[in-house]
Design a protein around this motif. Structure first.
Motif, PDB file in Angstrom:
ATOM      1  N   VAL A   1       0.857  -1.185   0.000  1.00  0.00           N
ATOM      2  CA  VAL A   1       0.000   0.000   0.000  1.00  0.00           C
ATOM      3  C   VAL A   1       0.890   1.232   0.000  1.00  0.00           C
ATOM      4  O   VAL A   1       1.822   1.331   0.804  1.00  0.00           O
ATOM      5  N   SER A   2       0.621   2.154  -0.932  1.00  0.00           N
ATOM      6  CA  SER A   2       1.290   3.458  -0.908  1.00  0.00           C
ATOM      7  C   SER A   2       0.249   4.548  -0.756  1.00  0.00           C
ATOM      8  O   SER A   2      -0.796   4.499  -1.405  1.00  0.00           O
ATOM      9  N   LEU A   3       0.550   5.518   0.082  1.00  0.00           N
ATOM     10  CA  LEU A   3      -0.327   6.664   0.266  1.00  0.00           C
ATOM     11  C   LEU A   3       0.452   7.917  -0.073  1.00  0.00           C
ATOM     12  O   LEU A   3       1.538   8.140   0.475  1.00  0.00           O
ATOM     13  N   ASP A   4      -0.096   8.701  -1.022  1.00  0.00           N
ATOM     14  CA  ASP A   4       0.545   9.954  -1.386  1.00  0.00           C
ATOM     15  C   ASP A   4       2.008   9.730  -1.778  1.00  0.00           C
ATOM     16  O   ASP A   4       2.885  10.514  -1.417  1.00  0.00           O
ATOM     17  N   GLY A   5       2.254   8.642  -2.498  1.00  0.00           N
ATOM     18  CA  GLY A   5       3.594   8.357  -2.994  1.00  0.00           C
ATOM     19  C   GLY A   5       4.529   7.678  -2.011  1.00  0.00           C
ATOM     20  O   GLY A   5       5.669   7.354  -2.350  1.00  0.00           O
ATOM     21  N   GLN A   6       4.065   7.431  -0.793  1.00  0.00           N
ATOM     22  CA  GLN A   6       4.927   6.818   0.219  1.00  0.00           C
ATOM     23  C   GLN A   6       4.486   5.378   0.484  1.00  0.00           C
ATOM     24  O   GLN A   6       3.305   5.122   0.775  1.00  0.00           O
ATOM     25  N   ASP A   7       5.417   4.434   0.388  1.00  0.00           N
ATOM     26  CA  ASP A   7       5.101   3.041   0.694  1.00  0.00           C
ATOM     27  C   ASP A   7       4.898   2.916   2.214  1.00  0.00           C
ATOM     28  O   ASP A   7       5.796   3.190   2.996  1.00  0.00           O
ATOM     29  N   VAL A   8       3.695   2.517   2.605  1.00  0.00           N
ATOM     30  CA  VAL A   8       3.374   2.456   4.039  1.00  0.00           C
ATOM     31  C   VAL A   8       3.222   1.014   4.531  1.00  0.00           C
ATOM     32  O   VAL A   8       2.735   0.761   5.621  1.00  0.00           O
ATOM     33  N   THR A   9       3.648   0.074   3.690  1.00  0.00           N
ATOM     34  CA  THR A   9       3.438  -1.338   4.021  1.00  0.00           C
ATOM     35  C   THR A   9       4.269  -1.780   5.222  1.00  0.00           C
ATOM     36  O   THR A   9       3.819  -2.576   6.027  1.00  0.00           O
ATOM     37  N   GLU A  10       5.483  -1.272   5.311  1.00  0.00           N
ATOM     38  CA  GLU A  10       6.420  -1.805   6.308  1.00  0.00           C
ATOM     39  C   GLU A  10       6.719  -0.827   7.441  1.00  0.00           C
ATOM     40  O   GLU A  10       7.757  -0.916   8.077  1.00  0.00           O
ATOM     41  N   LEU A  11       5.847   0.115   7.692  1.00  0.00           N
ATOM     42  CA  LEU A  11       6.143   1.110   8.721  1.00  0.00           C
ATOM     43  C   LEU A  11       6.056   0.520  10.132  1.00  0.00           C
ATOM     44  O   LEU A  11       5.316  -0.424  10.371  1.00  0.00           O
ATOM     45  N   THR A  12       6.798   1.098  11.049  1.00  0.00           N
ATOM     46  CA  THR A  12       6.625   0.741  12.458  1.00  0.00           C
ATOM     47  C   THR A  12       5.265   1.261  12.927  1.00  0.00           C
ATOM     48  O   THR A  12       4.686   2.159  12.307  1.00  0.00           O
ATOM     49  N   ASP A  13       4.767   0.718  14.021  1.00  0.00           N
ATOM     50  CA  ASP A  13       3.446   1.124  14.529  1.00  0.00           C
ATOM     51  C   ASP A  13       3.390   2.625  14.794  1.00  0.00           C
ATOM     52  O   ASP A  13       2.407   3.293  14.481  1.00  0.00           O
ATOM     53  N   ARG A  14       4.463   3.134  15.370  1.00  0.00           N
ATOM     54  CA  ARG A  14       4.482   4.551  15.723  1.00  0.00           C
ATOM     55  C   ARG A  14       4.425   5.447  14.476  1.00  0.00           C
ATOM     56  O   ARG A  14       3.662   6.398  14.400  1.00  0.00           O
ATOM     57  N   ARG A  15       5.238   5.066  13.490  1.00  0.00           N
ATOM     58  CA  ARG A  15       5.289   5.829  12.247  1.00  0.00           C
ATOM     59  C   ARG A  15       3.942   5.737  11.507  1.00  0.00           C
ATOM     60  O   ARG A  15       3.457   6.700  10.930  1.00  0.00           O
ATOM     61  N   ARG A  16       3.351   4.543  11.558  1.00  0.00           N
ATOM     62  CA  ARG A  16       2.057   4.324  10.905  1.00  0.00           C
ATOM     63  C   ARG A  16       1.003   5.272  11.490  1.00  0.00           C
ATOM     64  O   ARG A  16       0.208   5.872  10.776  1.00  0.00           O
ATOM     65  N   THR A  17       1.018   5.410  12.803  1.00  0.00           N
ATOM     66  CA  THR A  17       0.065   6.301  13.477  1.00  0.00           C
ATOM     67  C   THR A  17       0.286   7.744  13.034  1.00  0.00           C
ATOM     68  O   THR A  17      -0.673   8.471  12.758  1.00  0.00           O
ATOM     69  N   THR A  18       1.550   8.151  12.955  1.00  0.00           N
ATOM     70  CA  THR A  18       1.856   9.515  12.517  1.00  0.00           C
ATOM     71  C   THR A  18       1.368   9.750  11.095  1.00  0.00           C
ATOM     72  O   THR A  18       0.703  10.753  10.815  1.00  0.00           O
ATOM     73  N   VAL A  19       1.685   8.817  10.196  1.00  0.00           N
ATOM     74  CA  VAL A  19       1.258   8.966   8.797  1.00  0.00           C
ATOM     75  C   VAL A  19      -0.267   8.995   8.725  1.00  0.00           C
ATOM     76  O   VAL A  19      -0.848   9.783   7.977  1.00  0.00           O
ATOM     77  N   ARG A  20      -0.919   8.140   9.513  1.00  0.00           N
ATOM     78  CA  ARG A  20      -2.387   8.131   9.514  1.00  0.00           C
ATOM     79  C   ARG A  20      -2.938   9.501   9.881  1.00  0.00           C
ATOM     80  O   ARG A  20      -3.789  10.052   9.200  1.00  0.00           O
ATOM     81  N   LYS A  21      -2.428  10.068  10.949  1.00  0.00           N
ATOM     82  CA  LYS A  21      -2.957  11.361  11.413  1.00  0.00           C
ATOM     83  C   LYS A  21      -2.685  12.488  10.424  1.00  0.00           C
ATOM     84  O   LYS A  21      -3.488  13.399  10.277  1.00  0.00           O
ATOM     85  N   GLN A  22      -1.531  12.391   9.745  1.00  0.00           N
ATOM     86  CA  GLN A  22      -1.173  13.460   8.805  1.00  0.00           C
ATOM     87  C   GLN A  22      -1.869  13.337   7.459  1.00  0.00           C
ATOM     88  O   GLN A  22      -2.018  14.323   6.753  1.00  0.00           O
TER      89      GLN A  22
END
Ligand code: ADP
Ligand code: ADP
Length: 221
Positions: A64-85
């Protein structure tokens, strides 16, 4: 610009000894400014799909990529940040906090400190959805359509690139639904936001650029 790129995504649920394949190889992409609806019978995988795009759940395989960024392998913390942003959420039941005013509800999910900038942005967003004269009203003083428009304003507080709506008109009559759908259309067009609405409501499909159907874990158009 591609807002969402989903490639060959599967999702397997494990219940005791049983495994269940809820998504069976999904390919999907959505451009900024596009508004699509996803339909399909209960149990077809709509919530699972929305949760994966919304970074609330992870695929078993695929990417899965969102806005050009691959978000498949993110850490939980980073995933939360990307989600909120990146993502705003809208639900059938609005999920407004009853003890807060319309404006306070809109300010609440701000990632940054609620300062003068956030406060004036909340006012601006409520004005934009036609509720400039309801800033201090509490949810129980608002109609269903007004509550959903507060929820839309709230979903935009962090300037997301993507809006995910789960049955956004499920609790609204058809006239009120029209106002809410007009709002989505305007946000997609004027603010270049990609919007997905999961829905059973055929009225929604009259407003969307595309309708996609999920059946038994597979996408059809
Ligand atoms: P929909 O939103 O279209 O109703 P869901 O994505 O909620 O579909 O569910 C798809 C399938 O996956 C259903 O058969 C459901 O029972 C199953 N499922 C969903 N969540 C879980 C879970 N956490 N554990 C096991 N099975 C699940
Ligand atoms: P909706 O699709 O209306 O948003 P849910 O996502 O809560 O509802 O559930 C959709 C389907 O997934 C239902 O059929 C539910 O029974 C099933 N489901 C949800 N969570 C689980 C779970 N933990 N285990 C098994 N099935 C689940």
């Amino acid at each position: 610009m591609t807002a969402i790129e989903v490639t060959n995504v599967t999702k397997e649920y494990q219940t005791g000894e049983e495994t269940f394949l809820a998504l069976k190889g999904i390919d999907f992409s959505l451009a900024r400014g596009e508004f699509v609806s996803i339909m399909g019978p209960s149990g077809s995988g709509k919530s699972t799909f929305l949760n994966i795009i919304g970074l609330l759940d992870q695929p078993t395989t695929g990417s899965v990529s969102l806005d050009g960024q691959d978000v498949t392998e993110l850490t939980d913390r980073r995933r939360t940040t990307v989600r909120k942003q990146t993502i705003g959420f809208i639900f059938q039941d609005f999920f407004l906090i009853p003890t807060l005013s319309a404006k306070e509800n809109v300010e609440l999910p701000a990632i940054y400190e609620i300062d003068e900038t956030i406060r004036s942005r909340a006012t601006m967003l409520l004005e934009r959805v036609g509720l400039g004269n309801r800033l201090k009203h509490h949810p129980d003083q608002l109609s269903g359509g007004q509550k959903q428009r507060v929820a839309i304003a709230r979903s935009l507080i962090n300037s997301p690139r993507i809006l995910l709506a789960d049955e956004p008109t499920g609790n609204l009559d058809s006239e009120t639904s029209e106002q809410v759908l007009d709002e989505f259309t305007r946000i997609a067009r004027d603010e270049n936001v990609a919007i997905i609405a999961v829905t059973h409501d055929p009225q929604v499909t009259e407003y969307t650029d595309r309708t996609i159907e999920l059946r038994d874990g597979r996408l059809t158009s």
